[in-house]
Design a protein around this motif. Structure first.
Motif, PDB file in Angstrom:
ATOM      1  N   ARG A  27       8.623 105.664-134.087  1.00 25.30           N
ATOM      2  CA  ARG A  27       8.317 104.356-134.667  1.00 25.30           C
ATOM      3  C   ARG A  27       7.828 103.386-133.589  1.00 25.30           C
ATOM      4  NH1 ARG A  27       6.120 101.028-136.314  1.00 25.30           N
ATOM      5  NH2 ARG A  27       6.587  99.433-137.874  1.00 25.30           N
ATOM      6  N   VAL A  28       8.404 103.441-132.398  1.00 23.29           N
ATOM      7  CA  VAL A  28       7.934 102.599-131.295  1.00 23.29           C
ATOM      8  C   VAL A  28       6.511 102.982-130.925  1.00 23.29           C
ATOM      9  CG1 VAL A  28       8.294 101.988-128.868  1.00 23.29           C
ATOM     10  CG2 VAL A  28      10.264 102.222-130.400  1.00 23.29           C
ATOM     11  N   SER A  29       6.239 104.282-130.918  1.00 22.01           N
ATOM     12  CA  SER A  29       4.893 104.767-130.610  1.00 22.01           C
ATOM     13  C   SER A  29       3.882 104.274-131.630  1.00 22.01           C
ATOM     14  CB  SER A  29       4.893 106.304-130.575  1.00 22.01           C
ATOM     15  OG  SER A  29       3.595 106.816-130.376  1.00 22.01           O
ATOM     16  N   GLU A  30       4.251 104.292-132.912  1.00 22.63           N
ATOM     17  CA  GLU A  30       3.360 103.797-133.965  1.00 22.63           C
ATOM     18  C   GLU A  30       3.104 102.308-133.808  1.00 22.63           C
ATOM     19  OE1 GLU A  30       5.498 104.852-137.416  1.00 22.63           O
ATOM     20  OE2 GLU A  30       4.892 106.963-137.397  1.00 22.63           O
ATOM     21  N   GLY A  31       4.108 101.569-133.363  1.00 27.26           N
ATOM     22  CA  GLY A  31       3.959 100.134-133.183  1.00 27.26           C
ATOM     23  C   GLY A  31       2.952  99.775-132.109  1.00 27.26           C
ATOM     24  N   ALA A  32       2.712 100.711-131.167  1.00 28.27           N
ATOM     25  CA  ALA A  32       1.754 100.445-130.093  1.00 28.27           C
ATOM     26  C   ALA A  32       0.337 100.300-130.641  1.00 28.27           C
ATOM     27  CB  ALA A  32       1.795 101.564-129.065  1.00 28.27           C
ATOM     28  N   ASN A  33       0.092 100.868-131.820  1.00 23.11           N
ATOM     29  CA  ASN A  33      -1.243 100.789-132.421  1.00 23.11           C
ATOM     30  C   ASN A  33      -1.372  99.648-133.418  1.00 23.11           C
ATOM     31  OD1 ASN A  33      -2.032 103.178-131.064  1.00 23.11           O
ATOM     32  ND2 ASN A  33      -1.008 104.414-132.633  1.00 23.11           N
TER      33      ASN A  33
END
Length: 341
Positions: A189-195
């Motif tokens: 979820r943190v990785s998705e937030g980067a986009n």
């Protein structure tokens, strides 16, 4: 204790709604903080009662749903509760922010014992990644230190304990497997937030700060902490990129060379023919479902692994210097020598 449980369950939705309203709308910070603590206590009691009701309903073939009022009068954790607690993680009061982040962390940890994945589990994971983790950037030292402790508890500990070895969860270790996968889903979820645009991008910066806090606090034990984490990241990378399948293909080629391709093919056909016709369709469906679940988990782990590796790469030089000098952060210390050997 038993009397409180019965009273909380009997009060049901009315009590939860009142506490939710006080926590989210009262102008006094002390009331908001106390309401969060009380709301968490009632939710835990009601959630335990709702689990008993759901277990009974599932055995009888009736799916009542976790957010509906159940036979006992108990109400499980709802999207409304999660939304209120998430909003309070940005409250003006430090005590309220700490209470709200503690509540979300406690509720997320309760999901370890679930035997199924639900929308509430997903909402708690998203809320934790979006609203609790960024508190490591909080200007108040005690608040940021508490968030770093929660990060170590929710994300670092489960991955560290696997430490690069292939886990064998089994049917008797559902909490262990759930705890491990929740860590990866939070990272994903943190990785998705980067986009994403806006405040959601702050999750990656918070992750890097949280990792650096843990590495700095490890001091001279930096390598004993980073080693198992990096070994597990390597294992996940190999697994999710299919590099382990390439090794299996080489092994299969060696076997075919020794036994002959015809012998291997004949044996494969024999295994298929051994499956009774009436069970073949059901078996194919189960295998397809299992493969889809494995693919989904692999994608989650791959995204989470790259996100965590990026955070490690960003902080390695600074953490390495700190560990070489044997220095650990004095204020907001998150490393616990009893947690990691």
């Amino acid at each position: 204790r038993g009397y409180f449980r019965e009273a909380a369950v009997r009060a049901g939705p009315e009590l939860v709604a009142t506490l939710r309203r006080r926590a989210g709308g009262d102008e006094r910070a002390t009331v908001r903080k106390a309401s969060v603590d009380a709301l968490l206590a009632v939710l835990l009691v009601n959630d335990a009662a709702s689990n008993l009701d759901e277990s009974a309903s599932r055995r009888s073939g009736t799916d009542l749903g976790r957010t509906l009022e159940l036979k006992s009068g108990a109400v499980g954790v709802s999207e409304f509760d999660i939304a209120v607690l998430s909003r309070l993680c940005a409250d003006a009061s430090v005590a309220t922010r700490k209470a709200a982040s503690a509540a979300l962390t406690t509720l997320l940890r309760r999901e370890y014992t679930r035997t199924y994945f639900s929308s509430v589990t997903q909402s708690l994971e998203n809320a934790w990644a979006r609203d609790v983790l960024p508190l490591v950037l909080d200007a108040e030292t005690s608040c940021s230190a508490r968030a770093a402790e929660y990060f170590a508890m929710i994300v670092v500990d489960p991955i560290f304990q696997v430490g690069g070895d292939e886990p064998e969860w089994g049917d008797n270790n559902v909490p262990g497997r759930n705890r491990y996968m929740i860590a990866w889903r939070v990272l994903c979820r943190v990785s998705e937030g980067a986009n994403e645009a806006g405040a959601a991008r702050g999750g990656t910066r918070a992750l890097k700060v949280a990792v650096k806090k843990i590495m700095d606090d490890a001091g001279t034990q930096y390598r004993s902490v980073s080693g198992p984490l990096l070994r597990e990241l390597h294992r996940i990378a190999v697994k999710t990129l299919g590099l382990d399948r390439e090794e299996d293909d080489e092994t299969n080629r060696d076997i075919r060379g020794l036994l002959g391709s015809d012998a291997v093919q004949d044996r494969s056909m024999a295994l298929v023919e051994d499956v009774p016709q009436e069970h073949s369709q059901g078996t194919d469906s189960l295998l397809a479902s299992k493969k889809q679940m494995e693919r989904d988990e692999s994608e989650i782990q791959r995204a989470g692994a790259w996100c965590l590796l990026d955070a490690f790469t960003d902080c390695t030089s600074g953490a390495g210097k700190g560990s070489a000098n044997g220095n650990a952060t004095a204020a907001g210390k998150t490393f616990d020598s009893t947690r990691w050997p």
